[in-house]
Write an enzyme that holds these catalytic residues in place. Sequence first.
Site, short mmCIF file in Angstrom:
data_model
loop_
_atom_site.label_atom_id
_atom_site.label_comp_id
_atom_site.label_asym_id
_atom_site.label_seq_id
_atom_site.Cartn_x
_atom_site.Cartn_y
_atom_site.Cartn_z
N ARG A 53 -4.47 -2.77 1.88
CA ARG A 53 -3.97 -3.59 0.78
C ARG A 53 -2.46 -3.48 0.80
NH1 ARG A 53 -1.41 0.18 -0.54
NH2 ARG A 53 -0.86 -0.90 -2.45
N ALA A 55 0.97 -6.26 0.12
CA ALA A 55 1.26 -7.59 0.66
C ALA A 55 1.60 -7.60 2.16
CB ALA A 55 2.38 -8.23 -0.17
N GLN A 203 -3.69 2.94 -7.37
CA GLN A 203 -2.90 3.03 -6.14
C GLN A 203 -1.74 4.01 -6.28
OE1 GLN A 203 -3.96 0.18 -7.56
NE2 GLN A 203 -4.23 -1.47 -6.10
N ASP A 244 4.27 -8.95 -4.58
CA ASP A 244 3.30 -9.70 -3.77
C ASP A 244 3.74 -11.14 -3.53
OD1 ASP A 244 1.70 -7.47 -5.24
OD2 ASP A 244 0.57 -8.04 -3.46
O1 MRU Z 1 -3.80 -4.89 -5.05
P1 MRU Z 1 -2.83 -4.27 -4.06
O2 MRU Z 1 -3.00 -2.81 -3.91
O3 MRU Z 1 -2.84 -5.02 -2.75
O4 MRU Z 1 -1.42 -4.51 -4.74
C1 MRU Z 1 -0.27 -4.01 -4.11
C2 MRU Z 1 0.97 -4.26 -4.87
O5 MRU Z 1 0.95 -4.81 -5.96
C3 MRU Z 1 2.26 -3.87 -4.23
O6 MRU Z 1 3.19 -3.48 -5.18
C4 MRU Z 1 2.81 -5.08 -3.46
O7 MRU Z 1 1.84 -5.58 -2.58
C5 MRU Z 1 4.03 -4.74 -2.70
S1 MRU Z 1 3.66 -3.80 -1.26
C6 MRU Z 1 5.07 -3.49 -0.39
#
Ligand code: MRU
Length: 368
Positions: A53, A55, A203, A244
Amino acid sequence: MNVDGKPTRSIWLEPDGWSVGVIDQTALPHRFATARLSTLDEAAHAIRAMLIRGAPLIGATAAYGICLALRADASDAALDRAYATLIATRPTAINLRWALDEMTAAVRNRPRTERIAAAYRRAGEICEQDVAINTAIGRSGLPLIEAIARRKKAGERVNVLTHCNAGWLAAVDVGTATAPIYLAHDNGIAVHVFADETRPRNQGASLTAWELGQHGVPHTVIADNTGGHLMQHGLVDIVIVGTDRVAANGDVCNKIGTYLKALAARDNKLPFYVALPSPTIDFTVANGIAEIPIEERGADEVATMTGRAADGRIETVRVVPEHTPVANYAFDVTPARLVTGLITERGVIAASRAALAGAFPDRAGAAQ
Ligand code: MRU
């Protein structure tokens, strides 16, 4: 970055030269496990079920998903099917569409016999580019932390608050929000990170705490609602989060709860920065709040919690009454006016249409 002292990336090509290795992030922090992806469906599942996971890593995995699909069938129809399968995995992170468009451009006009090699080449470049961008984000953001460190008395630490995981686990390596933090730490600045736990998937508690610990960066996990209190009491110097998708007007979409941190930071006159790699800009979206699709995930993520029991077993327990309705919005949008600045690979810029288009005219022009 290092895992048990050994340099590790979040995604790699296996020794066979074609299948793809990833860290199964659903097993962290209790167990370091890896998964091998050898088909398009396995790559799509890894994104959908959040084995991977973040972005940038979603984009990199999708790029390899195209490679795996083309190995099975290098026709135009198979390429279109792979694109459709992967784009449907998660709706919010724009890096997914960016990577799929890059892959399509790299292979579409080639004869079938050249497509697989061209796809692997481009997927590899996307990964290397991610690492280079994040390294540059670290250099762009470092002076912000250095300036705070200069104002500190001897023995005081720079306190950074971050939300979710925008670390190397969310990217190919280095991370985005963590890039200036790792660089400051490596340069000898006393930096300490408050990591929001980030319900419902935790996370921050599971991933950010784990990777900061692996690198030796001092950190403290806090419940999601703690940030405002810490800010009121002078315990936070700067907020740095990932994103994201950033709209053309500078609105920032990130993990649910980011907006509340930005509001608290503004009320406490604290800087709120967003680390932004250029593939995360969506110049086709004029207004982030109105137009960015917000992923809604299953009720179980909110209604239950998973963790390690005293006997070492991983257990999932329910924390919401049976039959109580649950809403699970995965992201929110912070309006540009609450963002102090965007830390990009081309320097720190304002969260505004003019600054984004000025720093990234190549991307802005392509979206016209
Ligand atoms: O749902 P996720 O874990 O994919 O969400 C991740 C985030 O919100 C991060 O802050 C974002 O992707 C930036 S990663 C460099």
